[in-house]
Design a protein around this motif. Structure first.
Motif, PDB file in Angstrom:
ATOM      1  N   ARG A   5       0.826  -1.191   0.000  1.00 62.26           N
ATOM      2  CA  ARG A   5       0.000   0.000   0.000  1.00 62.26           C
ATOM      3  C   ARG A   5       0.869   1.253   0.000  1.00 62.26           C
ATOM      4  O   ARG A   5       0.488   2.285  -0.531  1.00 62.26           O
ATOM      5  CB  ARG A   5      -0.888  -0.026   1.240  1.00 62.26           C
ATOM      6  N   TYR A   6       2.036   1.139   0.635  1.00 62.64           N
ATOM      7  CA  TYR A   6       2.910   2.305   0.804  1.00 62.64           C
ATOM      8  C   TYR A   6       4.150   2.174  -0.076  1.00 62.64           C
ATOM      9  O   TYR A   6       4.574   1.078  -0.417  1.00 62.64           O
ATOM     10  CB  TYR A   6       3.325   2.446   2.269  1.00 62.64           C
ATOM     11  N   ARG A   7       4.737   3.273  -0.405  1.00 63.29           N
ATOM     12  CA  ARG A   7       5.975   3.292  -1.171  1.00 63.29           C
ATOM     13  C   ARG A   7       7.152   3.395  -0.216  1.00 63.29           C
ATOM     14  O   ARG A   7       7.053   3.989   0.844  1.00 63.29           O
ATOM     15  CB  ARG A   7       5.998   4.494  -2.113  1.00 63.29           C
ATOM     16  N   GLY A   8       8.232   2.808  -0.611  1.00 62.98           N
ATOM     17  CA  GLY A   8       9.446   2.892   0.200  1.00 62.98           C
ATOM     18  C   GLY A   8       9.663   1.613   0.990  1.00 62.98           C
ATOM     19  O   GLY A   8       8.719   0.971   1.464  1.00 62.98           O
ATOM     20  N   GLN A   9      10.932   1.259   1.126  1.00 60.17           N
ATOM     21  CA  GLN A   9      11.272  -0.004   1.769  1.00 60.17           C
ATOM     22  C   GLN A   9      10.890  -0.009   3.259  1.00 60.17           C
ATOM     23  O   GLN A   9      10.395  -1.013   3.763  1.00 60.17           O
ATOM     24  CB  GLN A   9      12.766  -0.262   1.623  1.00 60.17           C
ATOM     25  N   GLY A  10      11.079   1.094   3.952  1.00 59.82           N
ATOM     26  CA  GLY A  10      10.757   1.152   5.381  1.00 59.82           C
ATOM     27  C   GLY A  10       9.278   0.954   5.650  1.00 59.82           C
ATOM     28  O   GLY A  10       8.885   0.178   6.527  1.00 59.82           O
ATOM     29  N   LYS A  11       8.442   1.633   4.895  1.00 60.31           N
ATOM     30  CA  LYS A  11       6.992   1.504   5.080  1.00 60.31           C
ATOM     31  C   LYS A  11       6.502   0.130   4.646  1.00 60.31           C
ATOM     32  O   LYS A  11       5.609  -0.442   5.272  1.00 60.31           O
ATOM     33  CB  LYS A  11       6.262   2.594   4.316  1.00 60.31           C
ATOM     34  N   ALA A  12       7.104  -0.431   3.576  1.00 58.91           N
ATOM     35  CA  ALA A  12       6.720  -1.774   3.134  1.00 58.91           C
ATOM     36  C   ALA A  12       7.077  -2.806   4.211  1.00 58.91           C
ATOM     37  O   ALA A  12       6.312  -3.734   4.473  1.00 58.91           O
ATOM     38  CB  ALA A  12       7.403  -2.121   1.820  1.00 58.91           C
TER      39      ALA A  12
END
Length: 81
Positions: A5-12
């Motif tokens: 749902r989210y972009r970026g490795q941290g949020k994923a």
């Protein structure tokens, strides 16, 4: 999870962790409750100490009662008027 749902490795990564937690909770909630009672634990040293003190208090109480029994066996003196 192919799409996040989210972009970026941290949020994923956070989304993957939260999804794994949700799946584990759902799986654990479907398990039947345990029928066996838990295995009793050994008494702790503190519990042993408290039990020892209770035993000593009980003995002191019995000694006090024995003392009262001896008083009842003695003759009582008449009170002065």
């Amino acid at each position: 999870m192919r799409r996040c749902r989210y972009r970026g490795q941290g949020k994923a990564h956070i989304q993957h962790d939260l999804t794994a937690i949700a799946v584990n909770i759902k799986r654990l909630s479907g398990r039947p409750p345990t029928v066996e009672p838990p295995i009793p634990r050994r008494p702790t040293a503190f519990r042993d100490h408290l039990d020892h003190l209770d035993h000593l208090d009980h003995l002191d109480h019995l000694d006090h009662l024995d003392h009262l029994d001896h008083l009842d066996q003695h003759e009582t003196l008449p009170l002065k008027s």
